[in-house]
Motif scaffolding. Structure first.
Motif, short mmCIF file in Angstrom:
data_model
loop_
_atom_site.label_atom_id
_atom_site.label_comp_id
_atom_site.label_asym_id
_atom_site.label_seq_id
_atom_site.Cartn_x
_atom_site.Cartn_y
_atom_site.Cartn_z
N ASP A 183 46.28 31.38 44.34
CA ASP A 183 45.57 31.48 43.07
C ASP A 183 45.87 32.86 42.49
N PRO A 184 46.69 32.95 41.43
CA PRO A 184 47.07 34.26 40.89
C PRO A 184 45.87 35.11 40.47
N GLY A 185 44.84 34.49 39.95
CA GLY A 185 43.65 35.24 39.55
C GLY A 185 42.99 35.90 40.74
N ARG A 186 42.84 35.17 41.80
CA ARG A 186 42.22 35.71 43.02
C ARG A 186 43.13 36.76 43.65
N ALA A 187 44.43 36.54 43.62
CA ALA A 187 45.37 37.52 44.17
C ALA A 187 45.21 38.84 43.43
N TYR A 188 45.04 38.80 42.12
CA TYR A 188 44.84 40.01 41.33
C TYR A 188 43.54 40.70 41.73
N GLU A 189 42.47 39.92 41.92
CA GLU A 189 41.18 40.49 42.32
C GLU A 189 41.28 41.19 43.67
N VAL A 190 41.93 40.55 44.62
CA VAL A 190 42.10 41.14 45.95
C VAL A 190 42.92 42.42 45.86
N GLU B 278 39.69 50.51 47.39
CA GLU B 278 39.40 51.00 48.73
C GLU B 278 40.34 52.13 49.12
N ARG B 279 41.64 51.98 48.81
CA ARG B 279 42.62 53.01 49.15
C ARG B 279 42.33 54.29 48.39
#
Length: 50
Positions: free
Chosen positions: A12-19, A26-27
């Motif tokens: 899911d490209p949208g979820r990949a962007y969110e992650v 975090e970094r």
């Protein structure tokens, strides 16, 4: 099984962007904490052991 007339979304490209955004945040937080906790010696500083 292969079906030429059918497509499947592998991620899911949208979820990949969110992650990716979560990981960047975090970094950045870790780097900010590291830089404020212990400053590194300046480039060419006498304490630099390279």
């Amino acid at each position: 099984m292969y079906s030429p007339g059918r497509s499947v979304t592998v991620y899911d490209p949208g979820r990949a962007y969110e992650v990716a955004e979560e990981l960047r945040a975090e970094r950045a937080a870790r780097q900010a904490a590291d830089s404020s906790a212990a400053p590194r010696p300046a480039e060419g500083d006498a304490t630099d052991s390279r």
